[in-house]
Design an enzyme around this catalytic site. Structure first.
Site, short mmCIF file in Angstrom:
data_model
loop_
_atom_site.label_atom_id
_atom_site.label_comp_id
_atom_site.label_asym_id
_atom_site.label_seq_id
_atom_site.Cartn_x
_atom_site.Cartn_y
_atom_site.Cartn_z
N LYS A 106 9.23 12.29 24.21
CA LYS A 106 9.50 12.47 22.79
C LYS A 106 8.72 11.42 21.99
O LYS A 106 8.10 11.73 20.95
CB LYS A 106 10.99 12.33 22.50
CG LYS A 106 11.92 13.21 23.35
CD LYS A 106 13.38 12.93 23.04
CE LYS A 106 14.32 13.33 24.16
NZ LYS A 106 14.33 14.73 24.49
N TRP B 112 18.33 21.60 31.39
CA TRP B 112 18.75 20.78 30.25
C TRP B 112 17.62 20.65 29.23
O TRP B 112 17.85 20.65 28.03
CB TRP B 112 19.16 19.41 30.78
CG TRP B 112 19.75 18.44 29.83
CD1 TRP B 112 19.21 17.23 29.46
CD2 TRP B 112 21.01 18.50 29.15
NE1 TRP B 112 20.05 16.56 28.61
CE2 TRP B 112 21.17 17.33 28.41
CE3 TRP B 112 22.02 19.46 29.12
CZ2 TRP B 112 22.29 17.07 27.62
CZ3 TRP B 112 23.15 19.21 28.33
CH2 TRP B 112 23.27 18.02 27.59
N HIS C 185 14.21 17.30 36.99
CA HIS C 185 13.69 16.39 35.98
C HIS C 185 13.03 15.18 36.64
O HIS C 185 13.65 14.48 37.44
CB HIS C 185 14.86 15.94 35.10
CG HIS C 185 14.47 15.25 33.83
ND1 HIS C 185 13.69 15.84 32.85
CD2 HIS C 185 14.78 14.01 33.37
CE1 HIS C 185 13.55 14.99 31.84
NE2 HIS C 185 14.20 13.88 32.13
N SER D 228 10.34 12.26 29.66
CA SER D 228 11.71 12.38 29.18
C SER D 228 11.83 11.81 27.76
O SER D 228 11.13 12.26 26.87
CB SER D 228 12.67 11.69 30.17
OG SER D 228 14.00 12.05 29.91
#
Length: 422
Positions: free
Chosen positions: A249, A336, A386, A245
């Site tokens: 990044k 998302w 997720h 998540s």
């Protein structure tokens, strides 16, 4: 394979717009309708048929318009250029490198873990030196298989306390740290952060192009690596990084900057990490900066309503990892995070890997759910929402085994000359 040939061949003649043509052609192959969403799902655009037309920047075209022709030009010219574009426009310029006074010590000695199959220890890294123990520091928790031949390959995972057992059972070491040691993950975290400490050391205030919290967490991964390369129990040439998540990044940015990381694994990094932001599907630049204004630099916010003006897109972040292996993981119902946009980003990074003679995803269309694909760029889209599951870890470990030439015994995996594991 016709589309892939068009993509590479056309890219070689210097037309950056071909990237857009192929990206759009691949995009419309997905289901052109909005998925069935849970009642409380975040409001956003989730309809493939409404993806705007876009042109991706060509990773092999320099800012002066010249085309990168070989790996030397990539490493010496285009790679530094792209790193600077991401630093200035997305993550912010890193204010500090490795502090010359940085030191570390083992603060918790080895203890048995997981019924004796592993040992754990804590190493505290003092960024300002041992004589300033009240200064900024980070605790690195390391778990190693107890009976493996040393040195062992290792996964470094920020905020990864949930997953060490499956990794050490497979024969890998595992290291993790708390992001809050560097900066708390909230809008008020900057004041007491490592980021603020080094901005003050530079005798300046935080500027619009200076690092956000994702940047300082990525910096922390490199400082962890500084220790890991010194530990004789760890194989410094086989340290992989994985983040989930927001930390996906972080891991992508850390892996792009620091070439010591052997393999980079992105777990559902989504917007601002591993998908194509120009698709404006699910979470967007505008949304992410409204929700988490401290993650990125201030310049990134300016592209919320003008995404096409962003001088990079995230296929180029993937390309910055080349020629090292990278693995992109998504989840079918993580709308998302735009799983299809992540797959397309991997596809659009392939020409850079091809420059090095490395194969990419090896398929033209997004594969069925739970059908891993790829070579030096790996990808899967698992069932569910997720998160990171055992399925994800089994693919990560198999991919690492395959690239490291390890014949796995406890989980799926093959040596590198064998077909890719599923």
């Amino acid at each position: 394979m016709a589309r892939r040939k068009l993509f590479i061949a056309a890219g070689m003649v210097g037309t950056a717009s071909i990237v857009a043509v192929v990206a759009c052609a691949l995009s419309i192959s997905a289901s052109a309708q909005e998925p069935q969403l849970p009642a409380d799902y975040p409001k956003a655009q989730y309809d493939e048929s409404k993806i705007p037309k876009y042109t991706l920047p060509d990773p092999l075209v320099l800012q002066n318009g010249r085309r990168v022709r070989n790996t030397k030009e990539w490493m010496q010219k285009r790679r530094p250029e792209l790193l600077n574009l991401f630093a200035v426009n997305v993550y912010g310029r890193t204010v500090a490198g490795r502090p010359k006074e940085m030191s570390w010590e083992v603060t918790t000695g080895e203890k048995a873990a997981f019924k004796g199959i592993a040992t754990t220890k804590t190493v505290t890294i003092y960024f300002a030196g041992k004589d300033k123990k009240d200064g900024p520091r980070m605790d690195l928790r390391i778990t190693l298989p107890a009976h493996a031949n040393k040195p062992v390959p290792l996964f470094l995972v920020p905020e990864g306390d949930r997953w060490p057992e499956i990794v050490v059972k497979h024969g890998y070491g595992y290291a993790t740290f708390r992001a809050a040691d560097l900066e708390a993950d909230n809008k008020d975290g900057y004041e007491k952060s490592v980021r603020a400490f080094y901005v003050a050391q530079a005798h300046k205030s935080l500027g619009p192009g200076d690092w956000g919290s994702l940047g300082v967490w990525a910096w922390g991964m490199s400082r962890a690596m500084d220790y890991l390369v010194s530990d004789p129990a760890i194989d410094a040439k086989r340290v992989s990084i994985m983040g989930f998540s927001r930390y996906g990044k972080v891991t992508m940015w850390a892996g792009a900057q620091d070439q010591r990381f052997a393999i980079v694994f992105s777990g559902e990094a989504g917007c601002g990490g591993a998908n194509l932001v120009r698709r404006q599907y699910g979470e967007t630049i505008k949304i992410i900066n409204e929700r988490f204004p401290y993650w990125y630099d201030a310049n990134f916010k300016a592209f919320g309503d003008r995404v096409d003006e962003l001088p990079v897109d995230f296929h180029e972040l993937i390309a910055l990892i080349a020629p090292r292996p990278v693995y992109l993981a998504t989840a079918e119902q993580d709308y998302w995070g735009d799983p299809h946009g992540t797959f397309l980003a991997g596809k659009a990074a392939e020409p850079v890997y091809a420059l090095f003679g490395e194969k990419g995803l090896g398929v033209e269309k997004m594969p069925p759910v739970e059908t891993p694909v790829g070579d030096t760029i790996g990808y899967h889209n698992r069932k569910g929402f997720h998160g990171i599951t055992d399925y994800d870890w089994n693919q990560f470990l198999a991919f690492a085994d395959w690239h490291f030439g390890i014949a796995a015994t406890n989980a799926p995996g093959r040596v590198k000359d064998a077909p890719r594991p599923e």
